[in-house]
Design a protein around this motif. Structure first.
Motif, PDB file in Angstrom:
ATOM      1  N   ALA A 193      -8.973   0.728   4.947  1.00  0.00           N
ATOM      2  CA  ALA A 193      -7.990   0.117   4.051  1.00  0.00           C
ATOM      3  C   ALA A 193      -6.636   0.022   4.737  1.00  0.00           C
ATOM      4  O   ALA A 193      -6.252   0.928   5.490  1.00  0.00           O
ATOM      5  N   PRO A 194      -5.877  -1.038   4.501  1.00  0.00           N
ATOM      6  CA  PRO A 194      -4.519  -1.121   5.060  1.00  0.00           C
ATOM      7  C   PRO A 194      -3.621  -0.046   4.473  1.00  0.00           C
ATOM      8  O   PRO A 194      -3.922   0.543   3.429  1.00  0.00           O
ATOM      9  N   ARG A 195      -2.523   0.186   5.145  1.00  0.00           N
ATOM     10  CA  ARG A 195      -1.634   1.280   4.740  1.00  0.00           C
ATOM     11  C   ARG A 195      -1.142   1.125   3.309  1.00  0.00           C
ATOM     12  O   ARG A 195      -1.024   2.114   2.571  1.00  0.00           O
ATOM     13  N   ALA A 196      -0.840  -0.107   2.885  1.00  0.00           N
ATOM     14  CA  ALA A 196      -0.326  -0.306   1.525  1.00  0.00           C
ATOM     15  C   ALA A 196      -1.342   0.156   0.484  1.00  0.00           C
ATOM     16  O   ALA A 196      -0.977   0.791  -0.516  1.00  0.00           O
ATOM     17  N   ILE A 197      -2.623  -0.123   0.719  1.00  0.00           N
ATOM     18  CA  ILE A 197      -3.665   0.315  -0.213  1.00  0.00           C
ATOM     19  C   ILE A 197      -3.835   1.824  -0.145  1.00  0.00           C
ATOM     20  O   ILE A 197      -4.040   2.493  -1.169  1.00  0.00           O
ATOM     21  N   ARG A 198      -3.737   2.398   1.044  1.00  0.00           N
ATOM     22  CA  ARG A 198      -3.867   3.852   1.166  1.00  0.00           C
ATOM     23  C   ARG A 198      -2.721   4.563   0.455  1.00  0.00           C
ATOM     24  O   ARG A 198      -2.901   5.652  -0.108  1.00  0.00           O
ATOM     25  N   ASP A 199      -1.533   3.959   0.467  1.00  0.00           N
ATOM     26  CA  ASP A 199      -0.407   4.552  -0.260  1.00  0.00           C
ATOM     27  C   ASP A 199      -0.655   4.535  -1.765  1.00  0.00           C
ATOM     28  O   ASP A 199      -0.361   5.505  -2.471  1.00  0.00           O
ATOM     29  N   ILE A 200      -1.199   3.411  -2.273  1.00  0.00           N
ATOM     30  CA  ILE A 200      -1.550   3.345  -3.696  1.00  0.00           C
ATOM     31  C   ILE A 200      -2.601   4.397  -4.021  1.00  0.00           C
ATOM     32  O   ILE A 200      -2.536   5.081  -5.059  1.00  0.00           O
ATOM     33  N   ARG A 201      -3.554   4.573  -3.130  1.00  0.00           N
ATOM     34  CA  ARG A 201      -4.616   5.565  -3.335  1.00  0.00           C
ATOM     35  C   ARG A 201      -4.038   6.979  -3.421  1.00  0.00           C
ATOM     36  O   ARG A 201      -4.474   7.788  -4.242  1.00  0.00           O
ATOM     37  N   GLN A 202      -3.049   7.258  -2.570  1.00  0.00           N
ATOM     38  CA  GLN A 202      -2.408   8.575  -2.615  1.00  0.00           C
ATOM     39  C   GLN A 202      -1.701   8.796  -3.953  1.00  0.00           C
ATOM     40  O   GLN A 202      -1.776   9.875  -4.546  1.00  0.00           O
ATOM     41  N   LEU A 203      -1.004   7.770  -4.440  1.00  0.00           N
ATOM     42  CA  LEU A 203      -0.320   7.896  -5.723  1.00  0.00           C
ATOM     43  C   LEU A 203      -1.310   8.096  -6.862  1.00  0.00           C
ATOM     44  O   LEU A 203      -1.090   8.918  -7.763  1.00  0.00           O
ATOM     45  N   VAL A 204      -2.401   7.338  -6.845  1.00  0.00           N
ATOM     46  CA  VAL A 204      -3.417   7.463  -7.892  1.00  0.00           C
ATOM     47  C   VAL A 204      -4.041   8.852  -7.870  1.00  0.00           C
ATOM     48  O   VAL A 204      -4.226   9.483  -8.922  1.00  0.00           O
ATOM     49  N   ASN A 205      -4.355   9.352  -6.679  1.00  0.00           N
ATOM     50  CA  ASN A 205      -4.947  10.688  -6.573  1.00  0.00           C
ATOM     51  C   ASN A 205      -3.966  11.771  -7.014  1.00  0.00           C
ATOM     52  O   ASN A 205      -4.359  12.762  -7.645  1.00  0.00           O
ATOM     53  N   GLU A 243       4.277  11.195 -16.045  1.00  0.00           N
ATOM     54  CA  GLU A 243       5.069  10.006 -16.356  1.00  0.00           C
ATOM     55  C   GLU A 243       5.819   9.504 -15.130  1.00  0.00           C
ATOM     56  O   GLU A 243       5.916   8.287 -14.902  1.00  0.00           O
ATOM     57  N   GLN A 244       6.322  10.417 -14.319  1.00  0.00           N
ATOM     58  CA  GLN A 244       7.007  10.007 -13.098  1.00  0.00           C
ATOM     59  C   GLN A 244       6.048   9.328 -12.126  1.00  0.00           C
ATOM     60  O   GLN A 244       6.388   8.314 -11.497  1.00  0.00           O
ATOM     61  N   ALA A 245       4.834   9.882 -11.995  1.00  0.00           N
ATOM     62  CA  ALA A 245       3.843   9.283 -11.107  1.00  0.00           C
ATOM     63  C   ALA A 245       3.447   7.899 -11.596  1.00  0.00           C
ATOM     64  O   ALA A 245       3.278   6.963 -10.787  1.00  0.00           O
ATOM     65  N   GLU A 246       3.293   7.738 -12.898  1.00  0.00           N
ATOM     66  CA  GLU A 246       2.932   6.433 -13.444  1.00  0.00           C
ATOM     67  C   GLU A 246       4.054   5.420 -13.239  1.00  0.00           C
ATOM     68  O   GLU A 246       3.793   4.247 -12.936  1.00  0.00           O
ATOM     69  N   GLU A 247       5.308   5.862 -13.378  1.00  0.00           N
ATOM     70  CA  GLU A 247       6.425   4.953 -13.142  1.00  0.00           C
ATOM     71  C   GLU A 247       6.472   4.531 -11.677  1.00  0.00           C
ATOM     72  O   GLU A 247       6.763   3.377 -11.357  1.00  0.00           O
ATOM     73  N   ARG A 248       6.188   5.479 -10.791  1.00  0.00           N
ATOM     74  CA  ARG A 248       6.148   5.146  -9.367  1.00  0.00           C
ATOM     75  C   ARG A 248       5.029   4.150  -9.070  1.00  0.00           C
ATOM     76  O   ARG A 248       5.200   3.227  -8.256  1.00  0.00           O
ATOM     77  N   ARG A 302       3.867   1.927 -11.162  1.00  0.00           N
ATOM     78  CA  ARG A 302       4.304   0.625 -11.681  1.00  0.00           C
ATOM     79  C   ARG A 302       5.230  -0.076 -10.692  1.00  0.00           C
ATOM     80  O   ARG A 302       5.128  -1.288 -10.477  1.00  0.00           O
ATOM     81  N   GLN A 303       6.130   0.692 -10.098  1.00  0.00           N
ATOM     82  CA  GLN A 303       7.038   0.104  -9.121  1.00  0.00           C
ATOM     83  C   GLN A 303       6.290  -0.362  -7.874  1.00  0.00           C
ATOM     84  O   GLN A 303       6.575  -1.438  -7.337  1.00  0.00           O
ATOM     85  N   ALA A 304       5.322   0.443  -7.419  1.00  0.00           N
ATOM     86  CA  ALA A 304       4.596   0.108  -6.196  1.00  0.00           C
ATOM     87  C   ALA A 304       3.673  -1.090  -6.373  1.00  0.00           C
ATOM     88  O   ALA A 304       3.370  -1.791  -5.396  1.00  0.00           O
ATOM     89  N   THR A 305       3.204  -1.333  -7.600  1.00  0.00           N
ATOM     90  CA  THR A 305       2.256  -2.439  -7.839  1.00  0.00           C
ATOM     91  C   THR A 305       2.888  -3.605  -8.592  1.00  0.00           C
ATOM     92  O   THR A 305       2.176  -4.509  -9.018  1.00  0.00           O
ATOM     93  N   GLU A 306       4.196  -3.583  -8.746  1.00  0.00           N
ATOM     94  CA  GLU A 306       4.855  -4.662  -9.489  1.00  0.00           C
ATOM     95  C   GLU A 306       4.661  -5.992  -8.764  1.00  0.00           C
ATOM     96  O   GLU A 306       4.936  -6.126  -7.567  1.00  0.00           O
ATOM     97  N   GLY A 307       4.174  -6.982  -9.499  1.00  0.00           N
ATOM     98  CA  GLY A 307       3.950  -8.304  -8.925  1.00  0.00           C
ATOM     99  C   GLY A 307       2.723  -8.425  -8.045  1.00  0.00           C
ATOM    100  O   GLY A 307       2.512  -9.473  -7.432  1.00  0.00           O
ATOM    101  N   HIS A 308       1.894  -7.382  -7.963  1.00  0.00           N
ATOM    102  CA  HIS A 308       0.692  -7.436  -7.119  1.00  0.00           C
ATOM    103  C   HIS A 308      -0.324  -8.391  -7.738  1.00  0.00           C
ATOM    104  O   HIS A 308      -0.642  -8.299  -8.926  1.00  0.00           O
ATOM    105  N   ALA A 309      -0.846  -9.309  -6.922  1.00  0.00           N
ATOM    106  CA  ALA A 309      -1.752 -10.342  -7.437  1.00  0.00           C
ATOM    107  C   ALA A 309      -3.036  -9.746  -8.006  1.00  0.00           C
ATOM    108  O   ALA A 309      -3.525 -10.186  -9.053  1.00  0.00           O
ATOM    109  N   VAL A 310      -3.596  -8.725  -7.329  1.00  0.00           N
ATOM    110  CA  VAL A 310      -4.851  -8.125  -7.800  1.00  0.00           C
ATOM    111  C   VAL A 310      -4.631  -7.431  -9.141  1.00  0.00           C
ATOM    112  O   VAL A 310      -5.451  -7.564 -10.067  1.00  0.00           O
ATOM    113  N   ILE A 311      -3.527  -6.710  -9.280  1.00  0.00           N
ATOM    114  CA  ILE A 311      -3.218  -6.054 -10.548  1.00  0.00           C
ATOM    115  C   ILE A 311      -3.033  -7.093 -11.644  1.00  0.00           C
ATOM    116  O   ILE A 311      -3.515  -6.912 -12.780  1.00  0.00           O
ATOM    117  N   GLY A 312      -2.373  -8.198 -11.335  1.00  0.00           N
ATOM    118  CA  GLY A 312      -2.169  -9.245 -12.328  1.00  0.00           C
ATOM    119  C   GLY A 312      -3.474  -9.819 -12.854  1.00  0.00           C
ATOM    120  O   GLY A 312      -3.612 -10.060 -14.059  1.00  0.00           O
TER     121      GLY A 312
END
Length: 342
Positions: A118-130, A200-205, A207-217
């Motif tokens: 996975a590219p770094r951007a996806i791995r960062d999202i994975r870290q936040l989710v975990n 709540e802080q993790a969820e807000e983070r 939201r910021q990291a995935t804002e405007g992401h095409a796959v999330i949309g």
């Protein structure tokens, strides 16, 4: 004389890396350790000859090194599924030497059980989710411990709003609790409040990291998918088009039945192993909502129950079918899928 393309296996460790280079005839050209530094690994690979493919087990730190190696040379760098590689190790003796050689040999014969880099951007999202999931697990454990304390004291709070502010206040004011247990419960309730703030802080983070992401949309416009499910799918699946069909995606998510047949005996062994259990749990929860709220999946569940299927089997089957349809809608153009890409 024409150069011979060779294959490399890297056994990754925090301080060192065992590098094995093998030629097409399975002859080992080099197999020794070097420092866990890009320059040291590249020097050893170049000194061994013309390496065409490099394999290493997927572990903590391996993805970053794989990206660096891919950028440093013209090699094909692949990550191997650590669980499947462990099952392929037939020797009772485990050494870095044999591990690196096995990876090189599997690459040579084309049997390497590859995983997606996975590219770094996806791995960062994975870290936040975990990270969010670990916090949620801690909060759940504390709630279970509070419930255990109440049961031990034979205390029942007759209120439908479990874990609401009113319910918590009634626990604190309940007269049947001993002073020691009351003190323990109050400390755990304080921890729950703190961890809820961290969630709540993790969820807000996220939201910021995935804002405007095409796959999330696109995911959020599909039935049964909320914020958390969309984050899990983005972090663990990333690209839906890397799967040839929905069946492959469902198997990757751990929603396919495991075949335990032998000879004339046909049997299932439950859902397959070797998947991300967190992702599977989220998709199972989504299926439980779908059978209550969506007519298509409600009808499928009723059909399976009419055949005598157990509830757990019904939910897993609905999740399997839903993920297959999810793959079709995510790889199809936005207009054909019935959603608008953001």
């Amino acid at each position: 004389m024409a150069s011979v393309t060779m294959y490399a296996g890297l056994d990754y460790h925090q301080d060192s890396i065992q590098v094995c280079v093998m030629d097409p005839s399975a002859r080992v050209r080099v197999n020794r350790a070097c420092a866990n530094e890009l320059g040291a690994v590249v020097s050893m690979l170049k000194a061994a000859g013309e390496v065409g493919a490099i394999a290493m087990e997927a572990c903590c730190g391996a993805a970053d090194l794989a990206e660096e190696l891919a950028a440093a040379g013209s090699w094909r760098v692949e990550l191997a599924h650590a669980g499947y590689v462990a099952k392929l190790k037939g020797s009772p003796d485990k050494t870095d030497y044999s591990d690196a050689r096995l990876l090189a040999d599997l690459t040579r014969v084309g049997y390497l059980p590859r995983v997606w880099l996975a590219p770094r951007a996806i791995r960062d999202i994975r870290q936040l989710v975990n990270h969010r999931q670990r916090l949620v697990n801690q909060r759940r454990d504390l709630k279970l411990r509070v419930g255990a304390c109440l049961r031990e004291q034979r205390v029942k709070i007759d209120d439908a709003g479990r874990w609401s502010r009113r319910w918590v206040d009634r626990i604190k004011a309940h007269g049947s609790l001993s002073e020691s247990v009351r003190w323990v419960i109050e400390r755990m309730l304080e921890q729950i409040a703190v961890i809820s703030g961290w969630v709540e802080q993790a969820e807000e983070r996220l939201r910021q990291a995935t804002e405007g992401h095409a796959v999330i949309g696109r995911l959020r416009k599909i039935e049964g998918i909320g914020e958390v499910t969309a984050w899990w799918l983005l972090g663990q699946v990333g690209r839906f088009d890397r799967f040839r069909n929905g069946k492959q995606l469902a198997r990757y998510c751990g929603l396919s039945p495991r075949n335990r047949s032998s000879g004339s005996r046909q049997a299932d062994g439950g859902l397959i192993e070797g998947c991300c259990e967190g992702l599977r749990a989220v998709l199972i929860q989504a299926a439980q909502r779908l059978v209550r709220t969506h007519e298509r999946w409600k009808a499928l569940a009723a059909k399976l129950r009419a055949k005598g299927k157990a509830k757990c089997v019904v939910i897993a089957a609905v999740a399997n079918r839903w993920v297959r349809s999810l793959h079709h809608r995510m790889v199809a153009p936005a207009e054909q899928a019935g959603v608008v890409q953001e």
